[in-house]
Design a protein around this motif. Structure first.
Motif, PDB file in Angstrom:
ATOM      1  N   LYS A  10      36.459 -50.851  51.939  1.00  0.00           N
ATOM      2  CA  LYS A  10      35.423 -50.673  52.968  1.00  0.00           C
ATOM      3  C   LYS A  10      34.166 -50.048  52.383  1.00  0.00           C
ATOM      4  O   LYS A  10      33.041 -50.434  52.699  1.00  0.00           O
ATOM      5  N   LYS A  11      34.355 -49.071  51.518  1.00  0.00           N
ATOM      6  CA  LYS A  11      33.199 -48.395  50.923  1.00  0.00           C
ATOM      7  C   LYS A  11      32.453 -49.319  49.966  1.00  0.00           C
ATOM      8  O   LYS A  11      31.214 -49.305  49.912  1.00  0.00           O
ATOM      9  N   ILE A  12      33.187 -50.124  49.208  1.00  0.00           N
ATOM     10  CA  ILE A  12      32.547 -51.078  48.293  1.00  0.00           C
ATOM     11  C   ILE A  12      31.737 -52.102  49.080  1.00  0.00           C
ATOM     12  O   ILE A  12      30.615 -52.453  48.687  1.00  0.00           O
ATOM     13  N   GLU A  13      32.281 -52.552  50.201  1.00  0.00           N
ATOM     14  CA  GLU A  13      31.578 -53.523  51.045  1.00  0.00           C
ATOM     15  C   GLU A  13      30.232 -52.948  51.512  1.00  0.00           C
ATOM     16  O   GLU A  13      29.202 -53.637  51.476  1.00  0.00           O
ATOM     17  N   LYS A  14      30.235 -51.690  51.912  1.00  0.00           N
ATOM     18  CA  LYS A  14      28.999 -51.040  52.355  1.00  0.00           C
ATOM     19  C   LYS A  14      28.011 -50.868  51.198  1.00  0.00           C
ATOM     20  O   LYS A  14      26.798 -51.063  51.357  1.00  0.00           O
ATOM     21  N   ALA A  43      27.752 -59.917  40.383  1.00  0.00           N
ATOM     22  CA  ALA A  43      29.031 -60.340  39.803  1.00  0.00           C
ATOM     23  C   ALA A  43      30.183 -59.457  40.264  1.00  0.00           C
ATOM     24  O   ALA A  43      31.350 -59.772  40.035  1.00  0.00           O
ATOM     25  N   GLY A  44      29.873 -58.365  40.916  1.00  0.00           N
ATOM     26  CA  GLY A  44      30.917 -57.494  41.460  1.00  0.00           C
ATOM     27  C   GLY A  44      31.164 -56.279  40.600  1.00  0.00           C
ATOM     28  O   GLY A  44      30.267 -55.790  39.925  1.00  0.00           O
ATOM     29  N   GLY A  45      32.392 -55.807  40.639  1.00  0.00           N
ATOM     30  CA  GLY A  45      32.725 -54.596  39.906  1.00  0.00           C
ATOM     31  C   GLY A  45      33.209 -53.512  40.854  1.00  0.00           C
ATOM     32  O   GLY A  45      33.263 -53.685  42.072  1.00  0.00           O
ATOM     33  N   LYS A  46      33.536 -52.369  40.281  1.00  0.00           N
ATOM     34  CA  LYS A  46      34.112 -51.270  41.068  1.00  0.00           C
ATOM     35  C   LYS A  46      33.057 -50.499  41.850  1.00  0.00           C
ATOM     36  O   LYS A  46      33.380 -49.738  42.743  1.00  0.00           O
TER      37      LYS A  46
END
Length: 297
Positions: A10-14, A43-46
């Motif tokens: 959820k936090k990554i989405e925000k 590209a994404g990531g943590k």
């Protein structure tokens, strides 16, 4: 209560939404470099660094998203620029990053260099958007000083320089720790210190946060060194075994897998010991620091 993985999701989405908001629109004659910038960031990531920044900000009572969010986007831009350049043929020569073709494979070497340059420049342009003409600008200026210093010649770039120069050479353990303290830990220190400064933490508290972040950064790098040996390319999203291929000096090379795992845990325990001395609390942040040891990618 949601698991740490569910909370992270959820936090990554925000955070992704925040980063996307600040990315440049892909138009104009310079569209190619803008596309290369956005491709690499998306590209994404943590999203670890903006997350640590936001959680530290919240822990010290920060509540103004218009001040913290430009810095969150900026530090991810700086992190991404460093990865683009790391992947180049002159450095690590990697074809995969986060399971996708690296920038120089996708856009060509020249455009990858320019995209890295552009992200570094654009990071400071983005962070500057936090200035609002109020008394808070003093804290924002202090945060900007950290953002300019920690990734630079006495931080990340310094560590990368020694790392590159010492490839395929026998080095001392102290030199290895210089590399890890600067190449990796400095940017994590940068993230958490900025969160604390923007929230109005005292100098003593900011110093404690820097110590915590340093130990977390070292533990994180040790885990990276371990994963490069024991994981598959699919698990870590980049070529496994690249450290050995590139003649890199790693913690595992000095200490072996088992002792490296123990040392990563020890650094984390020391970080949490300082963390628990703080008057302010953030249970999720504490759990996140624990979670980073034993991760799979």
């Amino acid at each position: 209560m949601p698991s740490i993985k569910e909370q992270l999701s959820k936090k990554i989405e925000k955070i992704e939404q925040t980063i996307d908001f600040y990315l440049p629109e892909e138009k104009g004659l310079q569209k190619t470099v803008l596309s290369a910038m956005n491709y690499s960031v998306k590209a994404g990531g943590k999203r670890l660094r903006p997350m640590l920044m936001a959680e530290t900000y919240e822990m010290f009572g920060g509540a103004d998203s218009s001040i913290i969010e430009p810095f969150m986007a900026a530090i991810e831009m700086i992190h991404t620029y460093s990865l683009i350049h790391d992947d180049l043929p002159a450095l690590d020569n990697d074809a995969l990053r986060r399971g996708m073709p690296t920038a120089h494979i996708k856009f060509g070497e020249a455009m990858a260099i320019l995209a890295g340059d552009a992200l570094l420049n654009y990071a400071f342009e983005t962070a500057a958007k936090a200035f609002d003409g109020t008394n808070k600008d003093i804290q924002t200026a202090k945060a900007l000083q950290i953002l300019t210093r920690k990734p630079g010649i006495y931080g990340m770039i310094g560590g990368q320089t020694v790392d590159v120069e010492q490839e395929n050479k026998a080095i001392s353990f102290d030199t290895l720790m210089y590399i890890h303290n600067n190449k990796t830990a400095a940017l994590i220190e940068c993230a958490m210190m900025i969160g604390a400064v923007l929230a109005g933490a005292s100098e003593k508290e900011v110093s404690m946060i820097e110590q915590i972040a340093n130990k977390v950064g070292i533990a994180f790098q040790i885990e990276d060194d371990i994963l490069d040996v024991v994981s598959t390319s699919e698990e870590i999203g980049k070529p496994a075994g690249s450290d050995e291929k590139n003649g890199k000096n790693t913690y595992v090379l000095f200490k072996g897998i088992e002792q490296s795992k123990k040392d990563a845990e020890q650094y984390t325990r020391e970080a949490l010991q300082i963390f628990d001395e703080l008057e302010y609390k953030n249970p999720f942040l504490r759990e996140l620091l624990l979670y980073l040891v034993g991760r799979k990618n």
